[in-house]
Design a protein around this motif. Structure first.
Motif, PDB file in Angstrom:
ATOM      1  N   UNK B  48      77.386  12.266  20.289  1.00 45.69           N
ATOM      2  CA  UNK B  48      78.369  13.254  19.812  1.00 45.69           C
ATOM      3  C   UNK B  48      79.396  14.832  21.747  1.00 45.69           C
ATOM      4  N   UNK B  49      80.152  14.144  21.650  1.00 44.74           N
ATOM      5  CA  UNK B  49      80.353  15.048  22.790  1.00 44.74           C
ATOM      6  C   UNK B  49      82.630  15.809  22.369  1.00 44.74           C
ATOM      7  N   UNK B  50      83.179  16.714  22.536  1.00 46.31           N
ATOM      8  CA  UNK B  50      84.313  16.683  22.813  1.00 46.31           C
ATOM      9  C   UNK B  50      85.023  15.603  23.275  1.00 46.31           C
ATOM     10  N   UNK B  51      84.362  14.660  23.991  1.00 44.21           N
ATOM     11  CA  UNK B  51      85.122  14.023  24.189  1.00 44.21           C
ATOM     12  C   UNK B  51      84.639  12.922  23.199  1.00 44.21           C
ATOM     13  N   UNK B  52      84.256  12.445  23.042  1.00 44.87           N
ATOM     14  CA  UNK B  52      84.216  11.879  21.998  1.00 44.87           C
ATOM     15  C   UNK B  52      85.282  12.113  20.316  1.00 44.87           C
ATOM     16  N   UNK B  53      85.176  12.650  20.138  1.00 45.50           N
ATOM     17  CA  UNK B  53      85.991  13.430  19.319  1.00 45.50           C
ATOM     18  C   UNK B  53      87.633  13.427  19.369  1.00 45.50           C
ATOM     19  N   UNK B  59      88.537  -0.555  25.040  1.00 41.68           N
ATOM     20  CA  UNK B  59      87.540  -1.573  25.383  1.00 41.68           C
ATOM     21  C   UNK B  59      87.149  -2.289  23.810  1.00 41.68           C
ATOM     22  N   UNK B  60      88.465  -2.561  22.994  1.00 39.58           N
ATOM     23  CA  UNK B  60      88.049  -3.254  21.990  1.00 39.58           C
ATOM     24  C   UNK B  60      86.997  -2.440  20.613  1.00 39.58           C
ATOM     25  N   UNK B  61      87.355  -1.368  21.021  1.00 40.34           N
ATOM     26  CA  UNK B  61      86.627  -0.191  20.531  1.00 40.34           C
ATOM     27  C   UNK B  61      85.218  -0.428  20.543  1.00 40.34           C
ATOM     28  N   UNK B  62      84.275  -1.108  22.113  1.00 40.11           N
ATOM     29  CA  UNK B  62      83.162  -0.705  21.440  1.00 40.11           C
ATOM     30  C   UNK B  62      82.952   0.648  22.405  1.00 40.11           C
ATOM     31  N   UNK B  63      83.944   0.654  23.241  1.00 40.72           N
ATOM     32  CA  UNK B  63      83.483   2.530  23.657  1.00 40.72           C
ATOM     33  C   UNK B  63      84.999   3.143  23.521  1.00 40.72           C
ATOM     34  N   UNK B  64      84.412   4.801  24.438  1.00 39.87           N
ATOM     35  CA  UNK B  64      85.562   5.354  23.900  1.00 39.87           C
ATOM     36  C   UNK B  64      85.406   6.341  22.821  1.00 39.87           C
TER      37      UNK B  64
END
Lengths: 305, 289, 255
Positions: B48-53, B59-64
């Protein structure tokens, strides 16, 4: 103060009267909306699924064949026996664990626990009820699965045991809450009378409270069964989802609900597969309707007494 | 006084044993919540981070991150509330303030029990048959939210009815005797004194709605969309379906990613529940009559 | 015997009130003259409160209650009213147990005028006037924002009287108002009523026969659903009563 008003004028249907009338109609519409929706659910699910029942369904095959192969190119079959067995085994296993625990918890929370302990336990039970089913499914997939593999030394942990445990935990809060309500509905006078005769708390509960609350407890279990029977996402993710007549708790199984969830996306509206899935929906609707109706009648039984 | 007979002693032992047994059973039921929460926090917390939210999945929902799923859930819940809260409050008002004990009232109650009891996947089928196809809304936020609204209607109705009925009947009688209409009585006395109970029910409904997956799968939520919804006629991503997608449908997802999503979802749901429970406790402490 | 100079505010003809099959008042007939206090005495369960409910058309809110015969108010049968709310607005009611609404003291008294669309500053005037007339103003003038439902019993009762007056009624019904009130407050309210009767017709239901004697010009005696006797109050106590049961009751031999 007493300005004499001509009573013909006083009996005018004024704005307040009309507003009241309009609100009454609106509120009534809201009231019957629940009936409209439940009839709508029945009508639309039947409308979409009935083509299959009329055209393609072989009743004997449907209920007695374990082969659910709606997408087979050569010879599609629509037997739901394995799916029924999957749903029944998971729900049955879940109830086996969940019923004693839930009723035990209801008795503890309702009859033994007091003050802060009681409040805390109730909040925890409520939180248990709040966990979304997809999170439960994820727990089955990521936490229970490896745990079962390690503990029992089996190749795969997505199975009847996994889904049953998860479902047991999911059905527990509703059973606990309703059972506790049923216990609470027993008048305190009953307890006091028995305690005055020198009975211990447990004797009072066993001999007086439980018999008096019997109908409510039965209703609690019924609603728990209904909940388990209809659960979709958690069962889809934790059961292994393979068509199988289960022989042991480590067999992967497939449930009726999960089948719809997994396959509806592959169908084209109106084709046989699509209609067959809606037919499963009719079945699910009918069974849960009967369970809820029975629970309601059982509860009504208490009130009459 | 009573003599301490053999029988008495045995009864006391049974009593103590039973109490411990049931206590242990209760704890075993309650414990999983804490364990699950603990594991989600330990394994998902670092995600969890601000960026995660606020970032898109890549990348095909494996990152970000999970931004579009979060936004989608807010869309779905808001539209569902707009539909179910007015209908639910109207239904509760009818049952509590207008209805007498007739077959119609019994039928409405039975319908409410069944709306709550029908499996979520059957609600999904209804949504597909009725809103997506028959009313031609297509797979859209509107269709998905309508399905969610109908499914969670019983939550609003039951909570509202309960808090309406907690307002003593004699207040209504007093108002009617003054010549207030039913609606004036409801607006001036009944609603202001039950609004907080109703709000508690609404918060509870939000938490239920936010977590649902099956009813939105085929009616308006998509596993992956490269854009945010612009209107209620668009499809959308949703947190719950996103969790399902990355834990079952997508390969090569890092093990911790779904823990992060699950933690956000359950955090959202439990936080709303906590607010609702806290609100209720606060209400019980207040005395107005 | 009947003061012919006054006109009837309410006339009751062959009134029968039932709850389901059970008749709580049978074939009652009497007149309530304008601008005086009309007493109704009788033991519990004699049909007094049911009469008030029928007059105020509360049968609309009472499942199973049915009314036969007629009650006319200002020459119009209350059964024929279409806008029952407008009818009830003309009739103020005070209950045995005071019900302070969960609003401020001000809000309680201002409720009815507000529903009629009255705004400040007229509202302030009427609230003060009604509270003064109910002999409550001095006690609450500094805390008009306090919750009306949390006042003491005696204050709440006067609050409900103020609230009834705020309707500007031309008929005021009091149902055993002194049950929840101390004797001093009772006397104060009785003084208020004596003042009010110049402008409002008052029906005073009471099981205290002396209260009826102190206040009412005419009194009816109800017993077990029957209107046994109607007449000048003093005659009930001193003069010729037609029925032995009336004498027994007013002299305290049962009840």
């Amino acid at each position: 103060m007493s300005t004499v008003i001509d009573s013909g004028d006083a009996d005018r249907l004024d704005a307040a009267w009309w507003i009241d009338r309009i609100v009454k109609v609106l509120v009534f519409a809201g009231g019957i909306s629940a009936i409209v929706f439940i009839l709508g659910i029945f009508a639309f699910v039947t409308k979409e699924g009935f083509g299959f029942v009329l055209k393609d369904m072989d009743v004997v095959e449907f209920f007695t064949s374990p082969n659910w192969r709606p997408t087979s190119d050569t010879k599609p079959t629509h037997g739901i026996l394995a799916l029924l067995a999957g749903t029944a085994s998971i729900t049955g296993f879940a109830m086996l664990i969940s019923v004693p625990f839930s009723l035990g918890a209801a008795i503890y929370i309702g009859e033994f626990a007091t003050g802060k302990t009681r409040e805390t336990l109730k909040v925890l039970v409520e939180m248990l009820a709040a966990i979304p089913s997809v999170v439960w499914g994820f727990i089955g997939l990521s936490i229970m699965n490896p745990l079962i593999i390690d503990l029992f030394d089996v190749p795969v942990g997505l199975c009847m045991l996994n889904a049953g445990l998860i479902l047991g935990l999911m059905a527990a809060p509703i059973m606990t809450t309703i059972a506790e309500d049923a216990l609470k509905a027993v008048p305190d006078g009953y307890r006091e009378a028995a305690e005055a005769m020198g009975a211990t708390r447990w004797q009072v509960i066993w001999k007086v409270v439980i018999p008096a609350a019997k109908n409510g407890l039965v209703a609690a279990v019924l609603l728990g069964v209904g909940r388990g029977f209809g659960e979709t996402m958690a069962v889809l993710m934790a059961s292994g989802h393979s068509i199988n007549m289960p022989e042991g708790v480590f067999d992967p199984v497939r449930a009726l609900t999960a089948t719809i969830a997994a396959e509806l996306g592959e169908t084209v509206a109106g084709d046989t597969h699509y209609q067959a899935l809606f037919t499963l929906g009719i079945l699910l609707f009918a069974v849960t309707f009967v369970i809820n109706l029975t629970a309601d009648l059982v509860v009504r039984g208490i009130r009459k007494k | 006084m009573f003599e301490r007979t053999e029988l008495n002693a045995r009864n006391d032992r049974t009593q103590a044993l039973v109490k411990v047994l049931f206590g242990v059973m209760t704890v075993l039921l309650a414990l999983p919540v804490l364990i699950i929460l603990g594991m989600l926090v330990v394994r998902g917390g670092p995600m969890i981070s601000w960026e995660f939210l606020t970032a898109d999945p890549t990348n095909g929902m494996t990152e970000g991150g999970i931004y579009p799923a979060l936004v989608g859930t807010i869309w779905l819940v808001s539209v569902a509330l707009l539909i179910s809260v007015p209908i639910g409050i109207a239904a509760a008002l009818y049952l509590s303030e207008y209805a007498r004990d007739t077959w119609m009232t019994r039928a409405i109650n039975l319908a409410i029990i069944n709306l709550a009891g029908v499996p979520s996947i059957v609600h999904a089928l209804f949504g597909v048959g009725a809103f997506v196809l028959f009313f031609k809304f297509g797979t859209s936020i509107l269709a998905a939210s309508l399905t969610l609204a109908i499914m969670t209607l019983p939550v609003v109705i039951v909570a509202t009815r309960e808090s309406l009925q907690a307002v003593p009947h004699e207040f209504r009688e007093a108002c009617w005797n003054m010549g207030a209409t039913r609606w004036q009585t409801i607006r001036r006395i009944v609603l202001p004194n039950s609004i907080s109970g109703i709000l508690t029910g609404v918060i509870l409904e939000v938490s239920r709605t936010a977590g649902e997956t099956a009813p939105i799968m085929f009616t308006g939520a998509a596993m992956f969309l490269p854009f945010l919804p612009q209107s209620v006629m668009d499809q959308t991503m949703a947190l719950s379906l996103h969790l399902f997608a990355i834990s079952t449908q997508v390969t090569d997802v890092p093990e911790e990613l779904p823990y992060g999503v699950a933690l956000v979802l359950i955090g959202l749901v439990l936080a709303l529940n906590a607010v609702s429970i806290g609100f209720r406790t606060w209400l019980r402490g207040r005395k107005k009559w | 015997m009947v003061a012919t100079s006054t006109t009837s505010k309410v006339s009751v003809r062959d009134l029968t009130i039932r709850y389901g099959q059970n008749a709580v008042l049978r074939n009652a007939s009497f007149e309530i003259p304008e601008n005086e206090i009309f007493g109704i005495i009788g033991p519990a369960g004699s049909g007094k409160t049911s009469f008030l409910r029928a007059l105020n058309r509360m049968d609309e809110f009472t499942p199973g209650m049915s009314v036969d015969g007629s009650i006319t108010l200002d020459g119009k049968d209350v059964q024929t009213w279409r806008n029952l709310y407008a009818l009830r607005r003309r009739i103020g009611v005070v209950f045995p147990l005071p019900v302070g609404l969960p609003l401020s003291v001000y809000g309680n008294v201002a409720l009815s005028p507000r529903l009629r669309g009255m705004k400040r500053p007229d509202l302030d005037d009427i609230v003060e006037r009604c509270l003064r007339r109910a002999a409550l103003w001095d006690e609450v003038k500094d805390r008009l924002d306090a919750l009306g439902s949390l006042l003491s019993g005696g204050q709440q009762q006067r609050l409900t009287i103020a609230r009834a007056l705020s309707q500007e009624p031309d008929l005021l019904l009091l149902d055993e108002f002194s049950i929840a009130v101390d004797p001093v407050t009772t006397m104060r309210i009785e003084d208020v009523l004596k003042e009010l009767k110049k402008e409002v017709t008052i029906v005073l239901v009471t099981n205290l026969v002396q209260q009826a004697r102190r206040l009412a010009s005419r009194t009816a005696f109800f017993l077990n659903g029957e209107c046994v006797e109607v007449g000048e109050t003093e005659e009930l106590f001193t003069g010729t009563v037609q029925d032995q049961r009336t004498r027994d009751y007013v002299e305290g031999r049962f009840g």
